[in-house]
Design a protein around this motif. Structure first.
Motif, mmCIF file in Angstrom:
data_model
loop_
_atom_site.group_PDB
_atom_site.id
_atom_site.type_symbol
_atom_site.label_atom_id
_atom_site.label_comp_id
_atom_site.label_asym_id
_atom_site.label_seq_id
_atom_site.Cartn_x
_atom_site.Cartn_y
_atom_site.Cartn_z
ATOM 1 N N SER B 91 0.836 -1.201 0.000
ATOM 2 C CA SER B 91 0.000 0.000 0.000
ATOM 3 C C SER B 91 0.872 1.252 0.000
ATOM 4 O O SER B 91 2.024 1.213 0.431
ATOM 5 C CB SER B 91 -0.932 0.008 1.216
ATOM 6 N N VAL B 92 0.310 2.334 -0.506
ATOM 7 C CA VAL B 92 0.988 3.636 -0.443
ATOM 8 C C VAL B 92 0.036 4.647 0.176
ATOM 9 O O VAL B 92 -1.179 4.461 0.138
ATOM 10 C CB VAL B 92 1.417 4.138 -1.843
ATOM 11 N N PHE B 93 0.588 5.684 0.756
ATOM 12 C CA PHE B 93 -0.290 6.658 1.381
ATOM 13 C C PHE B 93 0.313 8.052 1.280
ATOM 14 O O PHE B 93 1.517 8.213 1.061
ATOM 15 C CB PHE B 93 -0.520 6.305 2.856
ATOM 16 N N ARG B 103 2.482 22.961 9.107
ATOM 17 C CA ARG B 103 1.868 21.976 8.219
ATOM 18 C C ARG B 103 2.792 20.774 8.133
ATOM 19 O O ARG B 103 4.013 20.903 8.024
ATOM 20 C CB ARG B 103 1.632 22.555 6.833
ATOM 21 N N LEU B 104 2.197 19.591 8.181
ATOM 22 C CA LEU B 104 2.980 18.363 8.083
ATOM 23 C C LEU B 104 2.530 17.580 6.859
ATOM 24 O O LEU B 104 1.347 17.276 6.704
ATOM 25 C CB LEU B 104 2.793 17.503 9.344
ATOM 26 N N ASP B 105 3.478 17.268 5.976
ATOM 27 C CA ASP B 105 3.210 16.405 4.824
ATOM 28 C C ASP B 105 3.896 15.071 5.064
ATOM 29 O O ASP B 105 5.060 15.044 5.462
ATOM 30 C CB ASP B 105 3.793 17.015 3.545
ATOM 31 N N VAL B 106 3.169 14.013 4.827
ATOM 32 C CA VAL B 106 3.757 12.686 4.992
ATOM 33 C C VAL B 106 3.388 11.840 3.782
ATOM 34 O O VAL B 106 2.259 11.900 3.308
ATOM 35 C CB VAL B 106 3.204 11.955 6.238
ATOM 36 N N TRP B 107 4.325 11.088 3.274
ATOM 37 C CA TRP B 107 3.976 10.081 2.279
ATOM 38 C C TRP B 107 4.871 8.876 2.450
ATOM 39 O O TRP B 107 5.957 8.979 3.022
ATOM 40 C CB TRP B 107 4.018 10.645 0.858
ATOM 41 N N GLY B 108 4.411 7.742 1.976
ATOM 42 C CA GLY B 108 5.214 6.542 2.137
ATOM 43 C C GLY B 108 4.452 5.310 1.708
ATOM 44 O O GLY B 108 3.458 5.404 0.975
ATOM 45 N N GLY B 109 4.908 4.168 2.167
ATOM 46 C CA GLY B 109 4.275 2.916 1.774
ATOM 47 C C GLY B 109 4.518 1.833 2.802
ATOM 48 O O GLY B 109 5.339 1.993 3.710
ATOM 49 N N ALA B 110 3.779 0.750 2.651
ATOM 50 C CA ALA B 110 3.926 -0.354 3.593
ATOM 51 C C ALA B 110 3.724 -1.686 2.880
ATOM 52 O O ALA B 110 2.970 -1.778 1.908
ATOM 53 C CB ALA B 110 2.911 -0.226 4.724
ATOM 54 N N LEU B 111 4.416 -2.693 3.367
ATOM 55 C CA LEU B 111 4.223 -4.058 2.888
ATOM 56 C C LEU B 111 3.746 -4.904 4.058
ATOM 57 O O LEU B 111 4.234 -4.754 5.180
ATOM 58 C CB LEU B 111 5.536 -4.636 2.347
ATOM 59 N N ASN B 112 2.786 -5.773 3.754
ATOM 60 C CA ASN B 112 2.267 -6.672 4.775
ATOM 61 C C ASN B 112 2.603 -8.098 4.339
ATOM 62 O O ASN B 112 2.119 -8.573 3.309
ATOM 63 C CB ASN B 112 0.751 -6.470 4.877
#
Lengths: 156, 311
Positions: B91-93, B103-112
């Protein structure tokens, strides 16, 4: 003065006793009937015998259309499955039925049903309930009764 | 000048937060291109690779601001994505929080991996509007499911996790008196449970966790400080109700350490609504109260987050 006092305290004692008895009776009555009334309400919410029959018919239909799930029912007699599933849904929703089928563990053992297969079937059931207009809270109440069976269905 | 805006009601601060979120691009162009590419790839792959079918809709929760699966602010025991014990989910977010002065910007991804291990990466960019400065931080997370299933097990699902944080911009952390202005590691233990039909037939989800941390404001202001330079235990909790198969509303609370002498750090809370149109995407909107941050008080505003489940 002391007489009045003791009279007041005895009335108080009687009142307390009466309240305690009433509460106990109410509690016994509620706990005694709670299961029955709650259960029957889910059975009624599902539309009783006819509602459950429609759900089961549609569920069997959906299963037969599903490429992933239909193979699990290749050796299943559809009429028997319909009858036993209807009994089971009637029974767990508090209806006046006895489930006469095999145990969940017996009927699913050796089938190697995965978590994903199980979940697809749950999704089929949810679709069927949506199509039959079963309200969301009623769906959840039925799923809650079915959820404990999962351990006797998957990876056997 | 700060005091005049302090009287702002929750409603107007939420509106201001929203306008700040949308002030510039919701997602930075780079992140936007990356996310679009991944989503298009995922859609192209749909016929051959189904999204995980191991969970019911909404069961993986959303993505919290440090990249772990959970609510918006707190990690939950759930793992990112719809993977069952037989498959892997990706997934990516991207998230943005807009409050009065930051202001906070966050992006990234995860593997399950097999609904047992979650590996996540998140990049944070924290904008200090008045100072015209920014602080960037990378967070590498791992979470292991120790026991149970959110819905089906008798007891709650329990997971433990770690978040390793590396600050890229260390000058501000150094200036405010952080004991370590480069990196720090958080450890957490969390339990979550979804009760089917618990509230008048509606599903109820709760999560509670404890975090051992030295991080000041997520680590953006470094780790440990002049006031305290050791790990402390912080409680994190969430409660949500699913209004239907696609919409959840809830609230979260996150206790924070207070290690720096120059300014008080306060606990965080939020009220959120999350929308799950299908098993490929969710969008979450929240009103957040981040308390005082680095001397600026009552930092309230909006939070918007998008998670895409690729396979």
């Amino acid at each position: 003065m002391t007489q009045a006092n003791s009279q007041a305290s005895s009335i108080l004692r009687d009142a307390t006793k009466a309240i305690a008895i009433t509460l106990t009776a109410a509690t016994l009555h509620l706990t005694g009937c709670a299961g029955v009334t709650q259960d029957a309400s889910l059975y009624r919410a599902l539309g009783g015998e006819q509602g459950i029959a429609r759900l089961v018919d549609r569920f069997v239909e959906e299963i037969s259309y599903s490429e992933d799930i239909a193979p699990f029912f290749a050796d299943t007699d559809p009429d028997r499955f319909r009858e036993k599933l209807s009994e089971q849904l009637c029974n767990i929703s508090g209806g006046p039925c006895e489930y006469t089928g095999d145990s969940m563990r017996d009927s699913h053992s050796g089938m190697s049903i995965s978590e994903a297969d199980f979940n697809k079937t749950v999704d089929l059931l949810i679709n069927v309930m949506n199509k039959e207009g079963v309200p969301y809270p009623t769906q959840n109440r039925l799923l809650k009764r079915l959820a404990p069976m999962r351990k006797d269905i998957i990876y056997l | 000048m700060a005091t005049t805006t302090r009287a702002a009601t929750s409603h107007s601060s939420f509106r201001q937060g929203l306008s700040r979120i949308f002030h510039r691009w919701l997602f930075s162009p780079g992140a936007l291109i990356r996310i679009c590419t991944l989503i298009i790839t995922a859609i192209a792959m749909l016929p051959i690779a189904h999204a995980g079918e191991g969970k019911i809709l909404a069961a993986p929760g959303v993505t919290q601001i440090e990249g772990s699966a959970g609510g918006g602010l707190t990690p939950w025991a759930v793992l990112a994505g719809y993977a069952s014990r037989d498959d892997i989910a990706g997934s990516v977010f991207s998230s943005r929080v807009g409050v009065d002065d930051y202001r906070l910007d966050v992006w990234g991804g995860a593997l399950n991996f097999y609904d047992r291990v979650e590996i996540s990466v998140a990049h944070q960019k924290f904008d200090l509007k008045q100072a015209g400065a920014e602080i960037r931080q990378d967070i590498y997370g791992a979470k292991v499911r120790l026991y149970g299933d959110l819905i089906y097990s008798e007891w709650p699902q329990v997971s433990t996790g770690v978040q390793y944080k590396r600050l890229q911009d260390t000058a501000i952390a150094k200036a405010v008196g952080a004991a370590d202005e480069e990196h720090g590691t958080d450890f957490y233990l969390t339990a979550s449970k979804l009760h089917l039909g618990a509230v008048g037939g509606y599903n109820l989800l709760w999560s509670i966790g404890v975090r051992a941390t030295k991080a000041n404001q997520l680590g953006l202001l470094g780790f440990g400080g002049d006031k305290r330079d050791r790990y402390s235990a912080q409680v994190e909790a969430a409660l949500a109700v699913l209004l239907n198969a696609h919409v959840a509303v809830g609230a979260e609370y996150r206790q924070k350490p207070d290690n720096l002498g120059f300014a008080e750090e306060e606990d965080w809370s939020d009220v959120f609504i999350a929308y799950f149109p299908n098993k490929h995407v969710n969008i979450t909107l929240a009103w957040v109260d981040l308390g005082d941050i680095a001397g600026q008080d009552n930092q309230r505003g909006a939070y918007l987050s998008l998670t895409g489940y690729l396979w």
